[in-house]
Scaffold this motif. Structure first.
Motif, PDB file in Angstrom:
ATOM      1  N   LEU A  38       0.893  -1.159   0.000  1.00 19.77           N
ATOM      2  CA  LEU A  38       0.000   0.000   0.000  1.00 19.77           C
ATOM      3  C   LEU A  38       0.931   1.207   0.000  1.00 19.77           C
ATOM      4  CD1 LEU A  38      -2.630  -1.104   2.699  1.00 19.77           C
ATOM      5  CD2 LEU A  38      -2.793  -1.338   0.215  1.00 19.77           C
ATOM      6  N   VAL A  39       0.650   2.172  -0.855  1.00 22.57           N
ATOM      7  CA  VAL A  39       1.565   3.308  -1.003  1.00 22.57           C
ATOM      8  C   VAL A  39       0.797   4.589  -0.712  1.00 22.57           C
ATOM      9  CG1 VAL A  39       3.136   4.505  -2.572  1.00 22.57           C
ATOM     10  CG2 VAL A  39       2.752   2.034  -2.828  1.00 22.57           C
ATOM     11  N   ASP A  40       1.251   5.334   0.266  1.00 24.77           N
ATOM     12  CA  ASP A  40       0.578   6.600   0.580  1.00 24.77           C
ATOM     13  C   ASP A  40       1.549   7.463   1.383  1.00 24.77           C
ATOM     14  OD1 ASP A  40      -2.749   7.421   0.763  1.00 24.77           O
ATOM     15  OD2 ASP A  40      -1.312   8.595   1.937  1.00 24.77           O
ATOM     16  N   SER A  41       1.506   8.742   1.098  1.00 26.48           N
ATOM     17  CA  SER A  41       2.398   9.645   1.837  1.00 26.48           C
ATOM     18  C   SER A  41       2.053   9.648   3.338  1.00 26.48           C
ATOM     19  CB  SER A  41       2.342  11.055   1.250  1.00 26.48           C
ATOM     20  OG  SER A  41       1.117  11.279   0.601  1.00 26.48           O
ATOM     21  N   ASP A  42       0.809   9.339   3.683  1.00 24.79           N
ATOM     22  CA  ASP A  42       0.411   9.273   5.094  1.00 24.79           C
ATOM     23  C   ASP A  42       0.533   7.814   5.580  1.00 24.79           C
ATOM     24  OD1 ASP A  42      -0.757   9.462   7.572  1.00 24.79           O
ATOM     25  OD2 ASP A  42      -2.440  10.701   6.894  1.00 24.79           O
ATOM     26  N   VAL A  43       1.779   7.431   5.870  1.00 23.66           N
ATOM     27  CA  VAL A  43       2.078   6.020   6.150  1.00 23.66           C
ATOM     28  C   VAL A  43       1.365   5.512   7.405  1.00 23.66           C
ATOM     29  CG1 VAL A  43       3.970   4.459   6.774  1.00 23.66           C
ATOM     30  CG2 VAL A  43       4.288   6.131   4.960  1.00 23.66           C
ATOM     31  N   GLU A  44       1.345   6.328   8.454  1.00 23.49           N
ATOM     32  CA  GLU A  44       0.776   5.847   9.723  1.00 23.49           C
ATOM     33  C   GLU A  44      -0.718   5.550   9.594  1.00 23.49           C
ATOM     34  OE1 GLU A  44       2.151   4.580  12.256  1.00 23.49           O
ATOM     35  OE2 GLU A  44       3.987   5.031  11.170  1.00 23.49           O
ATOM     36  N   ARG A  45      -1.452   6.455   8.921  1.00 20.42           N
ATOM     37  CA  ARG A  45      -2.897   6.247   8.754  1.00 20.42           C
ATOM     38  C   ARG A  45      -3.153   4.967   7.955  1.00 20.42           C
ATOM     39  NH1 ARG A  45      -5.850   7.519   4.678  1.00 20.42           N
ATOM     40  NH2 ARG A  45      -4.430   9.095   3.876  1.00 20.42           N
ATOM     41  N   VAL A  46      -2.368   4.774   6.934  1.00 24.85           N
ATOM     42  CA  VAL A  46      -2.590   3.607   6.069  1.00 24.85           C
ATOM     43  C   VAL A  46      -2.174   2.316   6.788  1.00 24.85           C
ATOM     44  CG1 VAL A  46      -1.946   2.555   3.864  1.00 24.85           C
ATOM     45  CG2 VAL A  46      -2.507   4.990   3.985  1.00 24.85           C
ATOM     46  N   ARG A  47      -1.141   2.407   7.615  1.00 20.11           N
ATOM     47  CA  ARG A  47      -0.770   1.216   8.412  1.00 20.11           C
ATOM     48  C   ARG A  47      -1.929   0.794   9.307  1.00 20.11           C
ATOM     49  NH1 ARG A  47       5.065   2.695   9.821  1.00 20.11           N
ATOM     50  NH2 ARG A  47       5.934   1.752   7.963  1.00 20.11           N
ATOM     51  N   ARG A  48      -2.586   1.786   9.920  1.00 18.49           N
ATOM     52  CA  ARG A  48      -3.729   1.448  10.789  1.00 18.49           C
ATOM     53  C   ARG A  48      -4.830   0.788   9.977  1.00 18.49           C
ATOM     54  NH1 ARG A  48      -2.457   6.444  13.029  1.00 18.49           N
ATOM     55  NH2 ARG A  48      -4.104   7.542  11.893  1.00 18.49           N
ATOM     56  N   TYR A  49      -5.066   1.334   8.786  1.00 20.57           N
ATOM     57  CA  TYR A  49      -6.127   0.756   7.941  1.00 20.57           C
ATOM     58  C   TYR A  49      -5.762  -0.673   7.522  1.00 20.57           C
ATOM     59  CZ  TYR A  49      -9.582   0.203   4.257  1.00 20.57           C
ATOM     60  OH  TYR A  49     -10.609  -0.267   3.478  1.00 20.57           O
ATOM     61  N   ALA A  50      -4.498  -0.858   7.143  1.00 18.91           N
ATOM     62  CA  ALA A  50      -4.065  -2.191   6.687  1.00 18.91           C
ATOM     63  C   ALA A  50      -4.241  -3.209   7.808  1.00 18.91           C
ATOM     64  CB  ALA A  50      -2.606  -2.139   6.237  1.00 18.91           C
ATOM     65  N   SER A  51      -3.971  -2.789   9.058  1.00 17.10           N
ATOM     66  CA  SER A  51      -4.106  -3.763  10.152  1.00 17.10           C
ATOM     67  C   SER A  51      -5.577  -4.119  10.372  1.00 17.10           C
ATOM     68  CB  SER A  51      -3.435  -3.265  11.421  1.00 17.10           C
ATOM     69  OG  SER A  51      -4.159  -2.177  11.916  1.00 17.10           O
TER      70      SER A  51
END
Ligand SMILES: NC(=O)c1ccc[n+]([C@@H]2O[C@H](COP(=O)([O-])OP(=O)(O)OC[C@H]3O[C@@H](n4cnc5c(N)ncnc54)[C@H](O)[C@@H]3O)[C@@H](O)[C@H]2O)c1
Length: 354
Positions: A38-51
Motif C-alpha cells: 500500500l503506497v501513501d504519503s500518510d504512512v501511519e494512517r494507512v498502516r492502521r487501515y491495513a491492520s
C-alpha cells in the motif's frame, strides 16, 4: 493457471480504501492477486487501515519507493486527480499496467497530451476506472434497451447526487469533470455515440459554503444533443438525504428506470414500463447490493460490487496479457463532451430577469 498478480494500491484515501479492501478480498477469495504494497504519503494512517483489513503488507511512502522495491508490475492509482498523470506515467515508465481512477487528468488539453503519449508509447498500459460499466443493474438495463423492449430511445436522464460537499482540501477540476464524467461515460456507453452539442447550467445552491474545496458549482445540469437522442445529466453535492444514482431511459414504447432513491441502497431495482394503460411492468429485476462498514464513503454502498468487478477485470486482463475494456481514450472522449459543456455554461446571471 498463472501466478497471482502482484499488485500495489497507490493512494489509500476515500476511494483507495475501497480498492484496497476489494484487493485483499480477491486475494483471499480467488487467489487471482496478491497485495504486495500500500503506497501513501500518510504512512501511519494507512498502516492502521491495513491492520484493520488483516493484511500484513508493507506500507510505502512514495511511488519512488515502490518502483525501487521492484515488487510488482501492476498498480491501482487512487491519488488526487492533479497527481494522476505524473503518478501513472512514472509507474508505466517502470513497466506497470495501471488501473487509474477517473478522471484521466480533469483537463481537456492535458488529457489530449497524456492520451497521445500513451497511444504512442504504451497504448495498453492504462485501464480507466469507470465502474458503472461493471454495475450489474446498469448492465441489465443496457441489455433490456438493446433488446428493443422500449422501442427507440430518444432521451436519457442520468443523475449522480452526493449527500455532502466535496471534502475539505479535495482537489476538483469542477463538478462536471469530477462527477459528471461517470454519467457522461455511461451515456456514451449506452448510446454508442458522441453527442454533437453540449450545454451546462451551473448553480451554487447550498453545500459550496460548507467546504474548503474550491469548485465552480455545487449543482449542475449537463444537456447533450445526439442524433435523435437527448441526454440530461444531473450532478449535485446537495442531496442531503443520501447518495442518489438514477438512470431513466425513455423510448417510443416505454421506459427503463434504474435505481429508485433509498437512503441505504440495499436493493437496486431495474424496472421497465410499457405504454400507458398496460397493467404489468414489462420487466422488473432487483439487484442486491452489499453493506459496507459505515467508515467507508457512501458510494461504496451503491457501487461496491461494481468496483470489485472492475478490479477483478483489471487483474484478469493483467494476468492474461489482454487489452483493457476501458482505456485512457474513453476518458478523453468523456472529457471532450464535458469540456464542450463547460464552454457553454448558463448561470443565474445569463438568465432572463423575471
Ligand atoms: N470512482 C469513484 O466513484 C470515485 C469516488 C471518489 C473518488 N474517486 C477518484 O479517486 C481519486 C482519489 O480521490 P479520494 O476521494 O480517494 O481522495 P483522498 O484525498 O481521500 O485520497 C487520496 C490519497 O492519496 C494520497 N496521496 C496523495 N498524493 C500521493 C502520492 N504522490 N503518492 C501516494 N499517495 C498520495 C493521500 O495521502 C490520500 O490518502 C480522485 O481522482 C477521485 O476522482 C473516484
Amino acid at each position: 493457471m498463472s501466478e497471482p498478480l502482484k499488485l500495489a494500491i497507490v493512494g489509500v484515501g476515500r476511494m483507495g480504501a475501497i480498492h484496497a479492501l476489494h484487493a485483499f478480498e480477491l486475494s483471499r477469495e480467488t487467489g487471482s492477486c496478491e497485495v504486495v504494497a500500500l503506497v501513501d504519503s500518510d504512512v501511519e494512517r494507512v498502516r492502521r487501515y491495513a491492520s484493520q483489513l488483516g493484511g500484513d503488507v508493507p506500507v510505502l511512502a512514495s511511488i519512488e519507493e515502490l518502483i525501487a522495491a521492484r515488487i510488482c508490475n501492476a498498480s491501482v492509482v487512487v491519488t488526487p486527480t492533479d497527481c494522476h498523470r505524473e503518478n501513472a506515467s512514472m509507474l508505466i515508465a517502470a513497466g506497470h499496467r495501471v488501473l487509474m481512477e477517473k478522471p484521466l487528468t480533469g483537463d481537456l488539453q492535458t488529457d489530449r497530451e497524456f492520451a497521445a503519449e500513451l497511444d504512442r508509447n504504451n497504448p495498453q498500459a492504462l485501464m480507466l476506472a469507470f465502474q458503472r460499466r461493471f454495475d450489474a443493474p446498469l448492465q441489465y438495463a443496457r441489455t433490456l434497451m438493446e433488446s428493443g423492449v422500449i422501442g427507440r430511445v430518444f432521451k436519457i436522464y442520468s443523475s449522480l447526487e452526493d449527500s455532502n460537499p466535496a471534502p475539505d482540501g479535495y482537489n476538483s477540476g469542477g463538478i462536471l469533470p469530477d462527477m459528471s464524467i461517470h454519467n457522461v461515460d455511461e451515456v456514451l456507453w449506452l448510446t454508442g455515440q458522441m453527442p454533437q452539442a453540449a450545454l451546462a447550467i451551473g448553480s451554487n445552491i447550498y453545500s459550496h459554503a460548507l467546504t474548503t474545496c474550491k469548485e465552480d458549482f455545487d449543482d449542475a445540469l449537463l444537456c447533450l444533443w445526439f442524433d435523435g437522442i437527448m441526454a440530461q445529466i444531473q450532478v449535485t453535492r446537495n442531496h442531503v438525504s443520501g447518495y442518489r444514482v438514477e438512470t431513466i431511459l425513455f423510448g417510443s414504447e416505454g421506459q427503463i428506470h434504474v435505481g429508485r432513491f433509498e437512503q441505504k441502497p440495499l436493493e437496486i431495482l431495474v424496472e421497465a414500463y410499457g405504454r400507458r394503460g398496460r397493467e404489468e411492468p414489462l420487466d422488473r429485476r432487483a439487484f442486491t447490493m452489499r453493506q459496507y462498514p459505515g467508515s467507508l464513503p457512501e458510494f461504496a454502498d451503491r457501487f461496491g460490487p461494481a468496483y470489485k468487478a472492475e478490479l477483478s477485470a483489471f487483474v484478469d486482463c493483467c494476468r492474461a496479457g489482454a487489452p483493457f475494456p476501458t482505456t485512457h481514450n474513453d476518458a478523453l472522449q468523456a472529457q471532450r463532451v464535458i469540456s464542450a459543456g463547460m464552454q457553454s455554461v448558463i448561470t443565474r446571471r445569463h438568465a432572463a430577469a423575471v
